[in-house]
Design a protein around this motif. Structure first.
Motif, mmCIF file in Angstrom:
data_model
loop_
_atom_site.group_PDB
_atom_site.id
_atom_site.type_symbol
_atom_site.label_atom_id
_atom_site.label_comp_id
_atom_site.label_asym_id
_atom_site.label_seq_id
_atom_site.Cartn_x
_atom_site.Cartn_y
_atom_site.Cartn_z
ATOM 1 N N VAL A 285 0.911 -1.046 -0.102
ATOM 2 C CA VAL A 285 -0.070 0.177 -0.013
ATOM 3 C C VAL A 285 0.739 1.283 -0.072
ATOM 4 C CG1 VAL A 285 -1.748 1.479 1.210
ATOM 5 C CG2 VAL A 285 -1.863 -1.058 1.227
ATOM 6 N N VAL A 286 0.668 2.353 -0.815
ATOM 7 C CA VAL A 286 1.152 3.566 -0.683
ATOM 8 C C VAL A 286 -0.059 4.518 -0.463
ATOM 9 C CG1 VAL A 286 2.296 5.388 -1.954
ATOM 10 C CG2 VAL A 286 3.094 2.999 -2.109
ATOM 11 N N VAL A 287 0.154 5.298 0.597
ATOM 12 C CA VAL A 287 -0.656 6.489 0.916
ATOM 13 C C VAL A 287 -0.257 7.708 0.458
ATOM 14 C CG1 VAL A 287 -1.971 7.677 2.728
ATOM 15 C CG2 VAL A 287 -1.855 5.024 2.835
ATOM 16 N N ILE A 288 -0.905 8.547 -0.428
ATOM 17 C CA ILE A 288 -0.320 9.801 -0.954
ATOM 18 C C ILE A 288 -1.141 11.015 -0.264
ATOM 19 C CG2 ILE A 288 -0.027 11.249 -2.939
ATOM 20 C CD1 ILE A 288 0.066 8.808 -4.545
ATOM 21 N N GLY A 289 -0.488 11.454 0.679
ATOM 22 C CA GLY A 289 -0.761 12.546 1.515
ATOM 23 C C GLY A 289 -0.640 12.436 3.005
ATOM 24 N N GLY A 290 0.159 13.283 3.550
ATOM 25 C CA GLY A 290 0.659 13.333 4.956
ATOM 26 C C GLY A 290 -0.343 13.614 5.953
ATOM 27 N N GLY A 291 -1.358 14.016 5.770
ATOM 28 C CA GLY A 291 -2.288 14.720 6.785
ATOM 29 C C GLY A 291 -2.930 13.392 7.571
ATOM 30 N N ASP A 292 -3.934 13.902 8.516
ATOM 31 C CA ASP A 292 -4.765 12.981 9.362
ATOM 32 C C ASP A 292 -5.637 12.005 8.578
ATOM 33 O OD1 ASP A 292 -3.889 13.974 11.549
ATOM 34 O OD2 ASP A 292 -5.684 15.553 11.839
ATOM 35 N N LYS A 310 3.485 2.349 2.853
ATOM 36 C CA LYS A 310 4.201 3.389 2.662
ATOM 37 C C LYS A 310 3.262 4.653 2.625
ATOM 38 C CE LYS A 310 8.129 1.227 0.379
ATOM 39 N NZ LYS A 310 7.613 -0.160 0.491
ATOM 40 N N GLN A 311 3.950 5.833 3.254
ATOM 41 C CA GLN A 311 3.094 7.173 3.263
ATOM 42 C C GLN A 311 3.909 8.190 2.488
ATOM 43 O OE1 GLN A 311 1.709 8.762 7.021
ATOM 44 N NE2 GLN A 311 0.003 9.946 5.992
ATOM 45 N N PHE A 312 3.470 8.629 1.360
ATOM 46 C CA PHE A 312 4.410 9.789 0.832
ATOM 47 C C PHE A 312 3.746 11.114 1.006
ATOM 48 C CE2 PHE A 312 5.492 6.861 -2.928
ATOM 49 C CZ PHE A 312 6.624 6.117 -1.918
ATOM 50 N N GLU A 313 4.448 12.187 1.155
ATOM 51 C CA GLU A 313 4.150 13.495 1.266
ATOM 52 C C GLU A 313 5.060 14.483 0.595
ATOM 53 O OE1 GLU A 313 2.714 16.833 1.508
ATOM 54 O OE2 GLU A 313 1.794 15.584 2.956
ATOM 55 N N VAL A 314 4.512 15.170 -0.450
ATOM 56 C CA VAL A 314 5.520 16.070 -1.445
ATOM 57 C C VAL A 314 6.045 17.096 -0.820
ATOM 58 C CG1 VAL A 314 3.646 17.556 -2.108
ATOM 59 C CG2 VAL A 314 5.490 17.050 -3.635
ATOM 60 N N MET A 315 5.713 17.591 0.489
ATOM 61 C CA MET A 315 6.116 18.723 1.192
ATOM 62 C C MET A 315 7.484 18.169 1.944
ATOM 63 S SD MET A 315 4.291 21.179 0.400
ATOM 64 C CE MET A 315 5.175 22.474 1.351
ATOM 65 N N PHE A 316 8.155 19.049 2.500
ATOM 66 C CA PHE A 316 9.540 18.761 3.321
ATOM 67 C C PHE A 316 9.037 18.240 4.835
ATOM 68 C CE2 PHE A 316 8.990 23.127 3.167
ATOM 69 C CZ PHE A 316 8.752 23.493 4.456
ATOM 70 N N GLN A 317 9.791 17.432 5.359
ATOM 71 C CA GLN A 317 9.634 16.929 6.697
ATOM 72 C C GLN A 317 9.365 18.195 7.718
ATOM 73 O OE1 GLN A 317 11.818 13.627 8.081
ATOM 74 N NE2 GLN A 317 11.417 14.088 10.177
ATOM 75 N N ALA A 345 4.538 2.044 9.565
ATOM 76 C CA ALA A 345 4.456 2.599 8.430
ATOM 77 C C ALA A 345 5.695 3.234 8.022
ATOM 78 C CB ALA A 345 3.185 3.724 8.124
ATOM 79 N N ASP A 346 6.243 3.195 6.537
ATOM 80 C CA ASP A 346 7.311 3.976 6.435
ATOM 81 C C ASP A 346 6.944 5.385 5.596
ATOM 82 O OD1 ASP A 346 9.161 1.779 6.999
ATOM 83 O OD2 ASP A 346 8.475 0.718 5.115
ATOM 84 N N ARG A 347 7.562 6.260 6.431
ATOM 85 C CA ARG A 347 7.030 7.649 6.175
ATOM 86 C C ARG A 347 8.107 8.340 5.126
ATOM 87 N NH1 ARG A 347 5.161 10.611 11.423
ATOM 88 N NH2 ARG A 347 4.087 11.908 9.856
ATOM 89 N N PHE A 348 7.699 8.907 4.096
ATOM 90 C CA PHE A 348 8.697 9.961 3.044
ATOM 91 C C PHE A 348 8.228 11.186 2.910
ATOM 92 C CE2 PHE A 348 8.728 5.144 2.439
ATOM 93 C CZ PHE A 348 10.214 4.899 2.257
#
Length: 492
Positions: A285-292, A310-317, A345-348
């Motif tokens: 699974v890949v979740v695109i979006g880093g919010g709630d 995996k959870q992807f966020e296009v913004m910086f950490q 989950a692996d967060r990026f």
């Protein structure tokens, strides 16, 4: 003030949780309650500040030092009445609010803030246990009828306030249960649905009528709704999700987050799922979006037995702590690790998805992604990003959940039929503090007016819109505004 030295004697402690390995086996809430002693200690940490910034941090203007003092003295009726004077649904905010009040807590300048959210949850649960939560509608009615479109937190708050002053209120909900996002969206492990149903029962005893499977503009005629009521409040939420229109979007296995979450809400409640099943079991699974919402997808995928997440966020950490550009008492944009992330989950961060890749049968098999670096202004805000050379790669996955937020309310039903104006963001147009649209008798509140926001803001909007409707109907309102209830807001 409960105990003048409490903030010096006691450290912030949150209730214990069921271990992650155990709680992912079911969809039950897993945050325990304080012992009586711990609750007393946590309420004692409140300093009863001369200027309690927690009031302004809370969109509802909750009168926090006062209810903390009542909790310390174990005067549960007083604590409940103080809390419910500004907040119709502490059982919701005490579970799912990000607690901006705690970010504004004066103690939080140099120590961990008071555990305000948890104290709220305890007040309302003790109030229910002691039978303090009762119908409050007057026996004498005004004769005025109000229709509320949408039973999310804004619609529920508006209905609860209006029935309190004697109006006849009918809530129209297109789903088969009340609650909106509370019912179909927020996972049960964060908010079990009996909590919503318990509150709806109280509102029904107060006289609120709920009409389900009633979609205004589809099987309920919008014009007739306006003609047959003295006022109408549009509180349908911001329901159009942000899409990711890149090559391969048509592949099977790519879903909007809310479609995924709503299905699981139904399964937990033994409600039939009529659409094709969206399941993460055994999938990468890949979740695109880093919010709630993305976090909720992570927690649900873990419970369904995903092979990897995996959870992807296009913004910086975000930074781990406040920076000089996030001074107290502003709400800080810092790194948030939720209970779902604790479960695995692996967060990026800084990952941009370029293409969905499929197999010969049209099923999703991978993502083509690239790393990005952001330019920031002097306040640390993002300006634009640059692709990191040589970072392009494929990420194997069979399920993608798009959790990138919401754009605006649905326009093709009652909004277009009623002819209400929309603003530049495509939300229903109505000024804050007025809540009235360009159409006579029609008001609006919540995400439908302000855009995607927090549950606590939706409750605040519903309350304030109800006050304006009451003024419209009666020439004045018996419902006090947030500022009138909160005397500190009047002074400062």
């Amino acid at each position: 003030m409960g105990k003048p030295t409490g903030f010096q004697e006691f450290n912030r402690e949150l209730p214990s949780k069921v271990p992650a390995a155990e709680r992912v086996k079911n969809y039950n809430e897993f945050v325990n309650l304080y012992t009586e002693e711990k609750l007393n200690q946590q309420s004692a940490r409140c300093m009863n500040c001369g200027i309690p910034f927690c009031h302004s941090g809370c969109p509802l203007g909750n009168i926090i030092p006062e209810f903390n003092d009542a909790v310390y003295r174990k005067n549960w009726e007083e604590a409940y009445h103080i809390l419910s004077s500004t907040n119709n649904f502490p059982e919701f905010t005490g579970r799912i609010c990000p607690a901006p009040c705690e970010s504004a807590c004066v103690l939080g300048i140099n120590k961990p803030p008071v555990a305000i959210e948890e104290i709220e949850r305890h007040i309302i649960e003790i109030a229910y246990e002691k039978n303090l939560v009762k119908p409050t509608a007057p026996l004498v009615k005004t004769g005025k009828k109000v229709a509320v479109v949408g039973s999310g937190p804004a619609g529920l708050a508006a209905a609860a306030q209006l029935v309190k002053v004697g109006h006849t209120v009918t809530v129209y909900e297109r789903d088969d249960r009340a609650g909106g996002l509370l019912r179909y969206g927020i996972p049960d492990f964060k908010l079990e649905k009996w909590v919503v149903e318990r509150r709806v029962e109280v509102m029904e005893k107060d006289g609120v009528v709920f009409k389900y499977n009633s979609e205004v503009g589809v099987n309920v005629v919008a014009d007739e709704l306006v003609r047959n009521n003295d006022a109408v409040i549009l509180a349908g939420g911001s329901t159009i999700p942000r899409n990711l229109n890149i090559p391969g979007r048509e592949l099977k296995g790519i879903h909007f987050a809310m479609d995924f979450l709503k299905q699981q809400n139904k399964r937990v409640s033994n409600i039939e799922v009529t659409a094709e099943d969206i399941i993460a079991t055994g999938k990468d699974v890949v979740v695109i979006g880093g919010g709630d919402t993305g976090s909720d997808c992570v927690g649900t995928s873990n419970r369904q037995g995903a092979a990897s997440i995996k959870q992807f966020e296009v913004m910086f950490q975000p930074p781990a702590q406040r920076t000089q550009h996030m001074p107290w008492p502003t709400y800080p944009m810092v790194l948030k690790t939720t209970s779902s992330h604790e479960e695995g989950a692996d967060r990026f961060w800084g990952v941009n998805t370029l293409e969905f890749l499929g197999d010969e049968e049209g099923n999703l098999r991978a993502l083509r992604v690239v790393d990005v670096e952001w330019e920031q202004d002097f306040m640390g805000r993002p300006i634009k990003f640059h692709i990191v050379e040589g970072s392009e790669r494929e990420i194997p996955c069979q399920r993608v959940f798009l959790a990138m937020g919401f754009l605006h309310p649905q326009h093709d039903t009652f909004i277009s039929q009623l002819g209400v104006e929309i603003d530049d963001r495509k939300n229903v147009k109505a000024k804050e503090g007025v809540y009235r649209t360009n159409v006579s008798k029609v008001f609006t509140a919540g995400d439908m007016r302000r855009g995607q926001s927090l549950v606590v803001w939706a409750i605040s909007e519903g309350r304030e819109a109800a006050r304006k409707v009451d003024e419209f109907l009666m020439g004045h309102s018996l419902l006090e505004s947030k500022d009138a209830v909160n005397q500190f807001d009047q002074v400062f």
